[in-house]
Each structure stands twice: as structure tokens, then as C-alpha cells.
Design a protein around this motif. Structure first.
Motif, PDB file in Angstrom:
ATOM      1  N   LYS A 311      -2.708 -32.602  -7.249  1.00  0.00           N
ATOM      2  CA  LYS A 311      -2.829 -33.577  -8.332  1.00  0.00           C
ATOM      3  C   LYS A 311      -1.444 -33.984  -8.844  1.00  0.00           C
ATOM      4  CE  LYS A 311      -7.419 -33.124  -9.823  1.00  0.00           C
ATOM      5  NZ  LYS A 311      -8.298 -33.268 -10.975  1.00  0.00           N
ATOM      6  N   ALA A 312      -0.539 -33.027  -8.913  1.00  0.00           N
ATOM      7  CA  ALA A 312       0.817 -33.354  -9.340  1.00  0.00           C
ATOM      8  C   ALA A 312       1.462 -34.338  -8.360  1.00  0.00           C
ATOM      9  CB  ALA A 312       1.659 -32.091  -9.445  1.00  0.00           C
ATOM     10  N   LEU A 313       1.080 -34.228  -7.093  1.00  0.00           N
ATOM     11  CA  LEU A 313       1.659 -35.117  -6.083  1.00  0.00           C
ATOM     12  C   LEU A 313       0.990 -36.482  -6.073  1.00  0.00           C
ATOM     13  CD1 LEU A 313       2.110 -32.690  -3.060  1.00  0.00           C
ATOM     14  CD2 LEU A 313       3.756 -33.337  -4.819  1.00  0.00           C
ATOM     15  N   GLY A 314      -0.049 -36.628  -6.884  1.00  0.00           N
ATOM     16  CA  GLY A 314      -0.655 -37.953  -6.995  1.00  0.00           C
ATOM     17  C   GLY A 314      -2.065 -38.066  -6.453  1.00  0.00           C
ATOM     18  N   ALA A 315      -2.693 -36.912  -6.114  1.00  0.00           N
ATOM     19  CA  ALA A 315      -4.078 -36.972  -5.645  1.00  0.00           C
ATOM     20  C   ALA A 315      -4.969 -37.417  -6.788  1.00  0.00           C
ATOM     21  CB  ALA A 315      -4.521 -35.608  -5.135  1.00  0.00           C
ATOM     22  N   ARG A 316      -5.806 -38.407  -6.507  1.00  0.00           N
ATOM     23  CA  ARG A 316      -6.780 -38.821  -7.496  1.00  0.00           C
ATOM     24  C   ARG A 316      -7.982 -37.901  -7.397  1.00  0.00           C
ATOM     25  NH1 ARG A 316      -7.717 -45.039  -7.874  1.00  0.00           N
ATOM     26  NH2 ARG A 316      -5.679 -45.763  -8.547  1.00  0.00           N
ATOM     27  N   ARG A 317      -8.842 -38.033  -8.372  1.00  0.00           N
ATOM     28  CA  ARG A 317     -10.072 -37.258  -8.392  1.00  0.00           C
ATOM     29  C   ARG A 317     -10.817 -37.390  -7.056  1.00  0.00           C
ATOM     30  NH1 ARG A 317     -13.988 -35.104 -11.735  1.00  0.00           N
ATOM     31  NH2 ARG A 317     -15.955 -35.447 -10.698  1.00  0.00           N
ATOM     32  N   SER A 391      -7.923 -29.634 -14.536  1.00  0.00           N
ATOM     33  CA  SER A 391      -6.746 -30.297 -15.102  1.00  0.00           C
ATOM     34  C   SER A 391      -5.517 -29.838 -14.328  1.00  0.00           C
ATOM     35  CB  SER A 391      -6.615 -29.938 -16.581  1.00  0.00           C
ATOM     36  OG  SER A 391      -5.311 -29.502 -16.861  1.00  0.00           O
ATOM     37  N   PRO A 392      -4.637 -30.773 -13.950  1.00  0.00           N
ATOM     38  CA  PRO A 392      -3.517 -30.405 -13.078  1.00  0.00           C
ATOM     39  C   PRO A 392      -2.629 -29.297 -13.657  1.00  0.00           C
ATOM     40  CG  PRO A 392      -3.365 -32.706 -13.815  1.00  0.00           C
ATOM     41  CD  PRO A 392      -4.703 -32.200 -14.220  1.00  0.00           C
ATOM     42  N   ALA A 393      -2.287 -29.388 -14.927  1.00  0.00           N
ATOM     43  CA  ALA A 393      -1.392 -28.391 -15.494  1.00  0.00           C
ATOM     44  C   ALA A 393      -2.050 -27.012 -15.502  1.00  0.00           C
ATOM     45  CB  ALA A 393      -1.002 -28.790 -16.912  1.00  0.00           C
TER      46      ALA A 393
ATOM     47  N   PHE B  11      -3.046 -25.180 -27.763  1.00  0.00           N
ATOM     48  CA  PHE B  11      -3.946 -24.563 -26.782  1.00  0.00           C
ATOM     49  C   PHE B  11      -4.997 -23.751 -27.500  1.00  0.00           C
ATOM     50  CE2 PHE B  11      -0.103 -25.032 -24.102  1.00  0.00           C
ATOM     51  CZ  PHE B  11      -0.671 -25.776 -23.079  1.00  0.00           C
ATOM     52  N   SER B  49       5.259 -30.533 -18.665  1.00  0.00           N
ATOM     53  CA  SER B  49       3.920 -30.919 -18.196  1.00  0.00           C
ATOM     54  C   SER B  49       3.437 -32.188 -18.867  1.00  0.00           C
ATOM     55  CB  SER B  49       2.905 -29.819 -18.507  1.00  0.00           C
ATOM     56  OG  SER B  49       3.007 -28.793 -17.601  1.00  0.00           O
ATOM     57  N   LEU B  54       0.992 -34.163 -16.452  1.00  0.00           N
ATOM     58  CA  LEU B  54       0.129 -33.144 -15.877  1.00  0.00           C
ATOM     59  C   LEU B  54      -0.893 -32.687 -16.906  1.00  0.00           C
ATOM     60  CD1 LEU B  54       2.789 -31.086 -13.900  1.00  0.00           C
ATOM     61  CD2 LEU B  54       1.041 -32.601 -12.967  1.00  0.00           C
ATOM     62  N   GLU B  55      -0.584 -32.885 -18.181  1.00  0.00           N
ATOM     63  CA  GLU B  55      -1.598 -32.698 -19.220  1.00  0.00           C
ATOM     64  C   GLU B  55      -1.309 -33.646 -20.372  1.00  0.00           C
ATOM     65  OE1 GLU B  55      -1.627 -28.623 -20.578  1.00  0.00           O
ATOM     66  OE2 GLU B  55       0.503 -28.474 -20.170  1.00  0.00           O
ATOM     67  N   ASP B  75      -7.031 -41.556 -13.320  1.00  0.00           N
ATOM     68  CA  ASP B  75      -6.567 -42.048 -12.021  1.00  0.00           C
ATOM     69  C   ASP B  75      -5.245 -42.807 -12.148  1.00  0.00           C
ATOM     70  OD1 ASP B  75      -8.513 -40.876 -10.565  1.00  0.00           O
ATOM     71  OD2 ASP B  75      -9.715 -42.687 -10.252  1.00  0.00           O
ATOM     72  N   ALA B  78      -2.684 -40.253 -12.243  1.00  0.00           N
ATOM     73  CA  ALA B  78      -2.449 -39.742 -10.888  1.00  0.00           C
ATOM     74  C   ALA B  78      -1.499 -40.674 -10.134  1.00  0.00           C
ATOM     75  CB  ALA B  78      -3.777 -39.608 -10.139  1.00  0.00           C
ATOM     76  N   ASP B  79      -1.739 -41.971 -10.260  1.00  0.00           N
ATOM     77  CA  ASP B  79      -0.871 -42.936  -9.580  1.00  0.00           C
ATOM     78  C   ASP B  79       0.555 -42.877 -10.127  1.00  0.00           C
ATOM     79  OD1 ASP B  79      -2.991 -43.668  -8.112  1.00  0.00           O
ATOM     80  OD2 ASP B  79      -3.390 -45.564  -9.162  1.00  0.00           O
ATOM     81  N   ARG B  81       2.038 -40.193 -11.415  1.00  0.00           N
ATOM     82  CA  ARG B  81       2.671 -38.999 -10.856  1.00  0.00           C
ATOM     83  C   ARG B  81       3.068 -39.248  -9.411  1.00  0.00           C
ATOM     84  NH1 ARG B  81      -1.802 -36.344 -13.714  1.00  0.00           N
ATOM     85  NH2 ARG B  81      -3.018 -36.341 -11.795  1.00  0.00           N
ATOM     86  N   ASN B  82       2.220 -40.003  -8.716  1.00  0.00           N
ATOM     87  CA  ASN B  82       2.473 -40.270  -7.308  1.00  0.00           C
ATOM     88  C   ASN B  82       3.679 -41.184  -7.110  1.00  0.00           C
ATOM     89  OD1 ASN B  82       1.349 -42.262  -4.743  1.00  0.00           O
ATOM     90  ND2 ASN B  82       1.492 -40.053  -4.451  1.00  0.00           N
ATOM     91  N   PHE B  87       8.010 -33.739  -8.736  1.00  0.00           N
ATOM     92  CA  PHE B  87       8.009 -32.418  -9.383  1.00  0.00           C
ATOM     93  C   PHE B  87       8.638 -31.371  -8.482  1.00  0.00           C
ATOM     94  CE2 PHE B  87       4.523 -34.759 -11.269  1.00  0.00           C
ATOM     95  CZ  PHE B  87       4.655 -34.476 -12.620  1.00  0.00           C
ATOM     96  N   PHE B  89       9.073 -27.090  -8.656  1.00  0.00           N
ATOM     97  CA  PHE B  89       8.650 -25.923  -9.433  1.00  0.00           C
ATOM     98  C   PHE B  89       9.469 -24.694  -9.064  1.00  0.00           C
ATOM     99  CE2 PHE B  89       5.059 -28.748  -8.757  1.00  0.00           C
ATOM    100  CZ  PHE B  89       4.615 -28.961 -10.048  1.00  0.00           C
TER     101      PHE B  89
END
Ligand SMILES: Nc1ncnc2c1ncn2[C@@H]1O[C@H](COP(=O)(O)OP(=O)(O)OP(=O)(O)O)[C@@H](O)[C@H]1O
Ligand SMILES: [Mg+2]
Lengths: 399, 236
Positions: A311-317, A391-393, B11, B49, B54-55, B75, B78-79, B81-82, B87, B89
Motif C-alpha cells: 500500500k505504501a508503494l501505491g497499491a490500491r484497495r 490501514s497501511p501504517a 491512538f 506516516s 500512510l494514515e 484510492d 494510494a495514487d 503514494r505511488n 518510502f 524504512f
């Protein structure tokens, strides 16, 4: 994500747990093998029975016998040798009618032969039976009215017997002994197209009913075989025959059956069988499907961190969904393929043993594979949507 | 340009809540090289994050190039981030079952890049980080420093403007750390924005600006007058 990428990713993931993948597919494999084998056996058996029944007569064919539902059995009073003649005269719907005196297990041998006699079925009958049989003589002729009235000691044999006893020289004019009575062969029936027919019931000798009754020392006629003038006239022909018989033989109960009714009966039996076995295979598939779901849930929790990364790399649901659904479907298809191999193998072995055509239709195979894919989608949906909604995080934080 | 205002992140629920971020306001201009330091549990990773989408933050505003990030769908994030983010780690996070070429191709696959173009770009990036000869190797066959270089190549796959790195040298020895930081320095020179969390002052000195976190708040901000490459000896 395109299809080739999906396949590649799914393949790499499954390869990482080969043993697990194969074990998981076992349930599906058993279910699919069962389905394919059973359908093939069912279809093969049905085809064999059908072709046998069909060889018995056309769609105008019908039989009259004692009503077995009322525990009637044929005795010397049930039919006599005038019945069929009268029915033919009185009912315009009846074109042909032949009585049958049956010798279910008669000894058959060549003159002066020391060989063990072979077992055959003797049909004592009249010329009209030929119209009821779906076939004709290959050599010589069938029985004639003259044979019947003159008590001629003649016989018409089927191709199987002719092949065995007279493989080269031709059977016509030769003598055979039926229950130690010599009969002259005047005709040979053509070979039945069904291999089942050949295997099970090819040893038949037709003789004039008068002669057969003398040989078997009986007056019992077990049934009348008729042919109606047309398919539409079939019910009329049957009911006319029953009426005439009941008037002539008060107190006896008869029943008629047509080709169609017999086919229906066979169909009923096979469809019930198919239903039962289908249910069993369905349960196997269900259990297999739950196994796949279980292993997919394990995979999702094992790979939570990885899902977060994707998901961090951009994968959608949808990408994650596809990947995990793809894995579930691939597992099930693998099971389906393994099951198919065993199912087809089993079907061939049984067909070989039972001597009927090994019927594995393309449709059965496609249906089985399609079904395993559906099982995969159904049982993969929940794990996949669980993976997709992480959730990605949070997924990245998991160990 | 990244702008966040009064960002908070809470949290948990009820009595057991943790306030990881308590009102963080900062703006990061394009091309900035920013380091984030602070004690463990001060909210550095949480901040990264949220910045990296990411959140979602509990409260506060987040604008990326003037666009309201909080209003985007999952979505769309997501795009983002893509396409916009890369990232890196502490624990590399490579996919163990795929070779490193495939690992670097992953973001390109999600971006819908054709296989040939994908392969060309991944090969080029891996060559740039010195792993051009090891394309078909699995991550487990590489050293930690090499794995982190694969991760950087992967972060660069879609040519993003912003790189988020959470303790990228945390699992590496001094020599590998220097190699990795030199790559970051180069990326900075290519005008990319870099946000990097670290515990090591020597690493933070590569950045132009250092934010100090404590208890979910920025307590101090320092500018390094000039980018200095620290003497390797004082790293050990
Ligand atoms: N998913 C979560 N649920 C509950 N609390 C969390 C969660 N994630 C982080 N926290 C808490 O939020 C606070 C900040 O965590 P964070 O990981 O951002 O710290 P950090 O500065 O990165 O620390 P470190 O230097 O050790 O990596 C910590 O108290 C942590 O326990
Ligand atoms: Mg952290």
C-alpha cells in the motif's frame, strides 16, 4: 495491475509455500475428482443403457406384460397364441405384434462338439418382432409365418454367436444345438452398435415361438411386443391392447410400457444418483473451500506487514484484493486440475472395466474448473477484503 | 510544498488513548532536506506516516502543493503514494519472495507502466545504486546496505518529488550508513524533497534543517548553515 503481473505475483507467492499449497488443494481435488468421475460414469452408463433400450425398438415400440405392480407374473393363462393376432386385427393403432416365450438361460453348442456349451437367451417369437428390434438381419432372413405354423426347426442368431461359432465359413444352413434340439441357422442379425449391448446381451437366439415352446416345454408367453402405426398412436395402441386382453382374460391385470416410459425411468434413476453424488461432491468442495479460506486468512496475517508495504508503494484497495483473490482462485484451480487428472483417470478405468464408452465431456471439465474457480472466489473474498481494508501504517507496524 | 497546521494524532479509544502528535505545524518547501530527531516515542514515525499519507491525522490541516490532502479518497491517497512519494524504512521492507528487479518494479506495476519500460527503469535505478549485476538476486542474498540501496531504488521508481525515510541507517554499520547518506545527498542535489527521521546527530548533519520532537510536539528547529559531509571517523 495487468493480468500477467497478477499471475506472476500469485505464482511467486504460492511457490514460497509449495507443500502448504498442495495440501490445501486436496479437499478441492477430491471434490472435483468425484464430480468428474461420477458424471463420466453416469453419462457412460446412461449412454450404454440408452443405446441398449434404443436397440430394443423404435419410438413406436411398446410392450404388454402382466402387471408386476399387482404382483402378477406370467403363467400359461396370461397370454395365448391368438392374442397378438386378434389385437392386430381389432386395433387400427397396432401395426405389428409379437409374443415372446423366453428361455433366459439355454445351452448352446455345435453338433459333435466337446466344448462346454455357451449360455444364451432364447426368444421364441413371430416375424413381427423384427419391426420392434432396431435392426435387421445381416445374412439370410428373419423368422417367417410359415416357420411358426410349420414348427420349423430354424433359428436366427445374433452376430456375436455367429462370430464365435462360424468365424469364417458363414453361418447360414449350419446346425446348432439349443437345449439339445438341433436348429438350422437361417439368419444372422446385424451387429449392435452399442458395445454394452455386445458385451451383455449379444448371445440371443430367435426361434419360432411354436418350436421354442416345445423345446422349453412351456406354454408361458411372458410378454407381447408391439409396434404402433405412428408415434402419436402409441397411447391408443397400448390402451387398445390392454382392453382387448382384459376382455379375453378376465381376472388378469396387464400393464403396458412404452420405450419412452422406460427411458424416463432410467433418466429418473440416473438423475437421483447424480443428485446424491453431486451433493457429496458439493460437501467435499465446501470443506475444501473452507480449507482454502483458512489458509488465506493465515496468509493475510502472515503478510500483514507486506500488505502495508504494498500500500505504501501505491497499491490500491483493488490491487490487494486481486492479489489475494487470485491466490485463492489459483489454489482452487490447482486443486481442480489435480482432481481432474484423477477424475478422468478413474472414469477411464471404470469405463474400461464396465465396457462402456468413457464419456468425459469437455463441458464436464470446464464446469468442474469453473466451479473450482467460483469456490476460490467465494472463499477468497473474505480474506482478500480483510487484506485490502488494512490501514497501511498499521499494517506496516505489525511484525 | 508540504504544509501542515495543528496536526494531531490520537491512538486508541476511551481511557487508553495515546496522543502521538499534539498540534504540529510546519511547512516543507520543495527541495528541502529535513531531518527529524527526538527521543523514542516522541511521535517522529507517526508524523512521517501522516505526511506520507500512510494514515490520516485525527485533526489538523494538510496541504500538498496547495491541495487539501484530508479530503482525498483512499484510492487517491494510494495514487499519491505511488506517484509523489517514495518510502525508505529502517527494516528495508523488501518482498522476500521476489527478486530485487521485481521489488523495484512493484511501484511501476501499480502505476501501470508497460513491462519493457518497467524493466528498463528498474535496471537503470539498480545500476545507479550499484546493484546492476544482481538483478535476479533475492533480497535475502544481499547485505543490509545493499538491501537498503534496493529500497531506495524502489522509492525512486516513479521519480517522486518527496522521499520519506524512517531511520534508514538504523540497521546499518557506519560504512553502509555513509553510502546510503551519500545517495540521499545526491537525491537532494537533484532537487528532491527529503524528510528523514534519525537518532544519530551525524546523520542529521546531512540535512539542511533539523526538527526536534518531544511528546508529539516540535520543541526546537535548527538550520545547518551549509551541507556538510561529516568526517567518517567521528561517526563511529
Ligand atoms: N497504532 C498505535 N496505537 C497506539 N499507540 C501508538 C500507535 N502507534 C504509535 N503509538 C504511540 O504513539 C507514540 C509515538 O510513536 P512513534 O512511533 O511515532 O514514536 P517514534 O518517535 O517514532 O519513536 P522511535 O524513535 O522509537 O521510533 C508512542 O507513544 C507510541 O506508543
Ligand atoms: Mg519511529
Amino acid at each position: 495491475m495487468n493480468f500477467a503481473d497478477l499471475i506472476r505475483i500469485v505464482w511467486d507467492n504460492l511457490k514460497a509455500h509449495r507443500m502448504r499449497a498442495v495440501l490445501t488443494t486436496l479437499g478441492i481435488a477430491i471434490g472435483i475428482a468425484g464430480v468428474i468421475a461420477v458424471v463420466a460414469i453416469g453419462q457412460g452408463g446412461e449412454a450404454a443403457i440408452m443405446s441398449e433400450l434404443e436397440s430394443m425398438g423404435s419410438n413406436r415400440y411398446f410392450e404388454i406384460g402382466p402387471n408386476y405392480m399387482k404382483n402378477e407374473t406370467a403363467d400359461s393363462k396370461t397370454f395365448n397364441l391368438q392374442d397378438h393376432v386378434l389385437i392386430k386385427e381389432l386395433s387400427p393403432a397396432v401395426e405389428k405384434m409379437a409374443p415372446i416365450t423366453l428361455g433366459p438361460m439355454v445351452d448352446l453348442r455345435l453338433p459333435n462338439s466337446k466344448e462346454k456349451p455357451m449360455m444364451a437367451t432364447l426368444y421364441g417369437t413371430t416375424p413381427d418382432l423384427l419391426a420392434g428390434l432396431n435392426g435387421s438381419t445381416e445374412q439370410g432372413r428373419f423368422l417367417t409365418d410359415a416357420d411358426v405354423t410349420a414348427h420349423s426347426r430354424v433359428a436366427v442368431i445374433d452376430a456375436g454367436i455367429a462370430e464365435k461359432y462360424f468365424p469364417e465359413e458363414g453361418a447360414l444352413g449350419k446346425k446348432i444345438f439349443v437345449q439339445d434340439t438341433p436348429l438350422t441357422v437361417v439368419g444372422v442379425m446385424e451387429k449392435s452398435p452399442s458395445s454394452m449391448m455386445q458385451a451383455l446381451s449379444s448371445r440371443i437366439v430367435y426361434a419360432p415361438i411354436t418350436v421354442a415352446q416345445e423345446m422349453l416345454n412351456t406354454k408361458v408367453i411372458s410378454q407381447l411386443c408391439g409396434v404402433a402405426v405412428s408415434e402419436e398412436a402409441l397411447p391408443q395402441a397400448t390402451s387398445d391392447s390392454l382392453k382387448i386382453l382384459e376382455k379375453r382374460h378376465p381376472g388378469v391385470s396387464y400393464m403396458g410400457s412404452t420405450m419412452e416410459e422406460q427411458l424416463d425411468m432410467v433418466n429418473n434413476v440416473t438423475s437421483v444418483l447424480t443428485l446424491i453424488i453431486g451433493a457429496v461432491a458439493g460437501i467435499a468442495l465446501l470443506v475444501g473451500g473452507v480449507g482454502v479460506m483458512n489458509i488465506m486468512l493465515v496468509a493475510v496475517s502472515e503478510r500483514t506487514r507486506e500488505i502495508g508495504l504494498l500500500k505504501a508503494l501505491g497499491a490500491r484497495r483493488r490491487d490487494i484484493m486481486q492479489q489475494f483473490l487470485g491466490e485463492a482462485v489459483a489454489l482452487c484451480l490447482l486443486g481442480g486440475l489435480i482432481g481432474m487428472a484423477f477424475g478422468i483417470g478413474g472414469a477411464f478405468i471404470i469405463a474400461l472395466a464396465a465396457n462402456w464408452p468413457p464419456l468425459v465431456s469437455v463441458w464436464t471439465v470446464l464446469l468442474a474448473l469453473g466451479f473450482s474457480a467460483v469456490v476460490g472466489v467465494f472463499f477468497g473474498l473474505y480474506p482478500a477484503s480483510r487484506a485490502a481494508s488494512l490501514s497501511p501504517a498499521e499494517a506496516l507496524r505489525s511484525l | 510544498m508540504i504544509e501542515v497546521k495543528e496536526l494531531t494524532k490520537v491512538f486508541g479509544m476511551g481511557a487508553a488513548t495515546v496522543e502521538a502528535l499534539r498540534g504540529v505545524t510546519v511547512s516543507i518547501p520543495d527541495g528541502d532536506f529535513m531531518a527529524i530527531m527526538g527521543p523514542s516515542g516522541s511521535g517522529k514515525s507517526t508524523f512521517l506516516s501522516v505526511l506520507g499519507c500512510l494514515e490520516r491525522p485525527t485533526e489538523g490541516e494538510y496541504y500538498l502543493d496547495g491541495r487539501d490532502v484530508n479530503s482525498l479518497e483512499d484510492d487517491e491517497l494510494a495514487d499519491m503514494r505511488n506517484q509523489r512519494f517514495g518510502f525508505v524504512f529502517q527494516s528495508f521492507n523488501l518482498l522476500p519472495r521476489h527478486d530485487i528487479l521485481r521489488n523495484v518494479e512493484m511501484p511501476l506495476i501499480y502505476a501501470g507502466v508497460s513491462p519493457a519500460e518497467r524493466r528498463r527503469r528498474a535496471e537503470k535505478l539498480l545500476t545507479q545504486v550499484g546493484l546492476g549485476e544482481r538483478l535476479k538476486h533475492k533480497p535475502s542474498e544481499l547485505s543490509g546496505g545493499e538491501q537498503q540501496r534496493v529500497a531506495i531504488a524502489r522509492a525512486l521508481a516513479n521519480d517522486p518529488l518527496v522521499i520519506f525515510a524512517d531511520e534508514p541507517t538504523g540497521n546499518l554499520d557506519t560504512k553502509s550508513s555513509i553510502e546510503i547518506m551519500e545517495i540521499f545527498q545526491k537525491l537532494h542535489q537533484d532537487a528532491r524533497t527529503i524528510v528523514l527521521v534519525t537518532h544519530e546527530p551525524e546523520i542529521a548533519r546531512y540535512a539542511g534543517r533539523v526538527l526536534y520532537f518531544r511528546d508529539g510536539e516540535i520543541v526546537k528547529e535548527e538550520a545547518n548553515d551549509e551541507l556538510r559531509r561529516p568526517d567518517p571517523d567521528c561517526l563511529g
